[in-house]
Each structure stands twice: as structure tokens, then as C-alpha cells.
Design an enzyme around this catalytic site. Structure first.
Site, PDB file in Angstrom:
ATOM      1  N   ILE A 101      -4.071  -1.544  43.972  1.00 19.22           N
ATOM      2  CA  ILE A 101      -5.322  -2.093  43.435  1.00 19.22           C
ATOM      3  C   ILE A 101      -6.090  -2.674  44.624  1.00 19.22           C
ATOM      4  O   ILE A 101      -5.554  -3.516  45.343  1.00 19.22           O
ATOM      5  CB  ILE A 101      -5.038  -3.220  42.412  1.00 19.22           C
ATOM      6  CG1 ILE A 101      -4.113  -2.721  41.301  1.00 19.22           C
ATOM      7  CG2 ILE A 101      -6.330  -3.784  41.866  1.00 19.22           C
ATOM      8  CD1 ILE A 101      -4.681  -1.663  40.412  1.00 19.22           C
ATOM      9  N   HIS A 116      -6.846   9.329  37.232  1.00 20.02           N
ATOM     10  CA  HIS A 116      -5.750   8.664  36.527  1.00 20.02           C
ATOM     11  C   HIS A 116      -5.110   9.649  35.552  1.00 20.02           C
ATOM     12  O   HIS A 116      -5.826  10.361  34.834  1.00 20.02           O
ATOM     13  CB  HIS A 116      -6.290   7.435  35.784  1.00 20.02           C
ATOM     14  CG  HIS A 116      -5.234   6.700  35.038  1.00 20.02           C
ATOM     15  ND1 HIS A 116      -4.303   5.897  35.670  1.00 20.02           N
ATOM     16  CD2 HIS A 116      -4.927   6.671  33.723  1.00 20.02           C
ATOM     17  CE1 HIS A 116      -3.483   5.397  34.759  1.00 20.02           C
ATOM     18  NE2 HIS A 116      -3.825   5.859  33.577  1.00 20.02           N
ATOM     19  N   ASP A 148     -13.628  -0.316  39.576  1.00 19.22           N
ATOM     20  CA  ASP A 148     -14.235  -1.648  39.554  1.00 19.22           C
ATOM     21  C   ASP A 148     -13.123  -2.678  39.756  1.00 19.22           C
ATOM     22  O   ASP A 148     -12.037  -2.323  40.228  1.00 19.22           O
ATOM     23  CB  ASP A 148     -15.060  -1.867  38.273  1.00 19.22           C
ATOM     24  CG  ASP A 148     -14.191  -1.894  37.018  1.00 19.22           C
ATOM     25  OD1 ASP A 148     -12.943  -1.889  37.137  1.00 19.22           O
ATOM     26  OD2 ASP A 148     -14.749  -1.919  35.906  1.00 19.22           O
TER      27      ASP A 148
HETATM   28  C1  GAR Z   1      -1.932  11.886  40.086  1.00 23.52           C
HETATM   29  O1  GAR Z   1      -1.492  12.372  38.844  1.00 23.52           O
HETATM   30  C2  GAR Z   1      -2.789  10.643  39.892  1.00 23.52           C
HETATM   31  O2  GAR Z   1      -3.533  10.647  38.723  1.00 23.52           O
HETATM   32  C3  GAR Z   1      -1.748   9.568  39.862  1.00 23.52           C
HETATM   33  O3  GAR Z   1      -0.853   9.927  40.872  1.00 23.52           O
HETATM   34  C4  GAR Z   1      -0.773  11.355  40.924  1.00 23.52           C
HETATM   35  C5  GAR Z   1      -0.869  11.766  42.361  1.00 23.52           C
HETATM   36  O4  GAR Z   1      -0.516  13.101  42.501  1.00 23.52           O
HETATM   37  N1  GAR Z   1      -2.338   8.297  40.065  1.00 23.52           N
HETATM   38  C6  GAR Z   1      -2.011   7.218  39.361  1.00 23.52           C
HETATM   39  O5  GAR Z   1      -1.093   7.197  38.560  1.00 23.52           O
HETATM   40  C7  GAR Z   1      -2.855   5.999  39.638  1.00 23.52           C
HETATM   41  N2  GAR Z   1      -2.658   5.020  38.615  1.00 23.52           N
HETATM   42  P1  GAR Z   1      -0.704  13.847  43.903  1.00 23.52           P
HETATM   43  O6  GAR Z   1      -0.183  12.887  44.980  1.00 23.52           O
HETATM   44  O7  GAR Z   1       0.121  15.074  43.797  1.00 23.52           O
HETATM   45  O8  GAR Z   1      -2.165  14.109  44.065  1.00 23.52           O
END
Ligand code: GAR
Length: 208
Positions: A101, A116, A148
Site C-alpha cells: 500500500i 486487482h 487512492d
Molecule cells: C495479479 O493477479 C494481480 O491482480 C495481483 O497479483 C497478481 C500478479 O500477477 N495483485 C494483487 O493481488 C494486489 N492486491 P503477475 O505478477 O503474474 O502479474
């Protein structure tokens, strides 16, 4: 012979990652096409040794790491992150699996968007896939939104839906979400880069 009009300069962005970086890779691949209109100036992370950074290095994109453990407190970490981002003067910042964050210093910088793995406002936070599965919803998905000062509360830009199957595990569901999520992120980032951001993109969404 007429000279063709000069191509518009690509929009500079910085991407932040914490993990495998498959969303980042989708952006790197899209940005290889000049018509996409995006230049990834740097990839930042909150930890070393992740595949996301390796993907950036293979694509010859600058990288930086700003770890919380290297700073006396969260505010100084946030100020250091903001400084590293602003050094690249991006038009906007993309959090693509960035699991921190950010604070006021980073939020005062260029507009930031996040992806997300759930249909916000349901299942915000670090375990969006697990929480949707545990709740028993039949449809979940991915959301792209402005960042935000809340946790996944910023204005929603786009969403994609994914049906939950009876035999899904957190891993199988997350993989299917990520297929939709990567396409959504590529679409959103390209659209924002080519058409510009709204004037007050970090506005809070009111739900009442
Ligand atoms: C994605 O699914 C993204 O939405 C999530 O981490 C993954 C990263 O995948 N983010 C969160 O959970 C944020 N709260 P990647 O490293 O293979 O792009």
C-alpha cells in the site's frame, strides 16, 4: 514526395511489481508495437530476485528496488519510492501485482492505476482470489482502478468477469483470472496512454 506526419511520442509509464510479472510481460509485449503508444521507462519493485524484475532486464528496461526493510519507517520508504518514480517522469504509474500500500508521498506523484484479481468493491486486499473462493461466489474476475488512499477503493476503470468452477483451487482460478486480467490491463493502459487521463483520476468512489 510528402513526409509522413511524425508519430506521436509514446506515453511514458513506470510499472511496479512484486512477483512473477506476467501482467508486466503483457505490457512489455504490447509496447513493442509503436502504435500501442506506451514507453515503459522503468520497472520498480519492493523486493529483489523476482521474475518481474528479470522480465524487465531481459527487455532492457531500467529497474529499481525500494524495500521497506531498508528504511526506518513506512513514511521514508514511501518518500523513497516516490522519488524513484518521479525520476522517470512518467505520465502515470501501473501497479501490476505490486503488493504494498503506497502512502501520501507516492499518491502526490503521477496518477497510479492498479489491477486487482477480483470484482471490486468485493474482495479487496491481498487475497482477492482466495476470499472470493471462500465466500462461494460463482462469478469473480479482475478490476483495473485508480489508486487512492484506501485499499482497492479508487475509481473503477474496467472489469472482466470469470466464472468459478466447482473444482477450482485458488491457483487454478487465479490463472484463469490472470488471462482476462492481462488483456484488460493492456487495453486500459493503451487507452489511457493514447487518449489521456481524466482530470481528477484519483477521486474517491462514493457508494451511497
Ligand atoms: C495479479 O493477479 C494481480 O491482480 C495481483 O497479483 C497478481 C500478479 O500477477 N495483485 C494483487 O493481488 C494486489 N492486491 P503477475 O505478477 O503474474 O502479474
Amino acid at each position: 514526395m510528402t513526409t509522413p506526419p511524425a508519430a506521436a511520442e509514446p506515453t511514458p509509464i513506470v510499472v511496479l511489481v512484486s512477483g512473477s510479472g506476467t501482467n508486466l510481460q503483457a505490457l512489455i509485449d504490447a509496447a513493442a508495437d509503436p502504435d500501442y503508444g506506451v514507453q515503459i521507462r522503468a520497472v520498480g519493485a519492493d523486493r529483489d530476485g523476482i521474475e518481474g524484475l528479470a522480465r524487465a532486464e531481459r527487455a532492457h528496461i531500467d529497474t529499481f528496488v525500494v524495500k521497506t526493510a531498508d528504511h526506518p519507517d513506512r513514511a521514508q520508504w514511501d518518500a523513497a519510492l516516490a522519488a524513484r518514480i518521479s525520476a522517470y517522469d512518467p505520465t502515470f504509474v501501473v501497479c501490476a501485482g505490486f503488493m504494498k500500500i503506497v502512502g501520501p508521498a507516492t499518491l502526490a506523484g503521477p496518477p497510479m492505476i492498479n489491477t486487482h484479481p477480483a470484482l471490486l468493491p468485493s474482495f479487496p486486499g491481498a487475497h482477492g482470489v482466495r476470499d472470493a473462493l471462500a465466500h462461494g461466489v460463482r462469478i469473480t474476475g479482475a478490476t483495473c482502478h485508480y489508486v487512492d488512499d484506501g485499499v482497492d477503493t479508487g475509481a473503477i476503470i474496467d472489469q472482466r468477469a470469470v466464472r468459478i468452477e466447482d473444482d477450482d483451487t485458488e491457483e487454478s482460478l487465479h490463472e484463469r483470472i490472470k488471462v482476462e486480467e492481462r488483456q484488460m490491463l493492456v487495453d486500459v493502459v493503451g487507452r489511457l496512454a493514447r487518449t489521456g487521463l481524466p482530470e481528477a483520476p484519483n477521486r474517491k468512489v462514493t457508494t451511497s
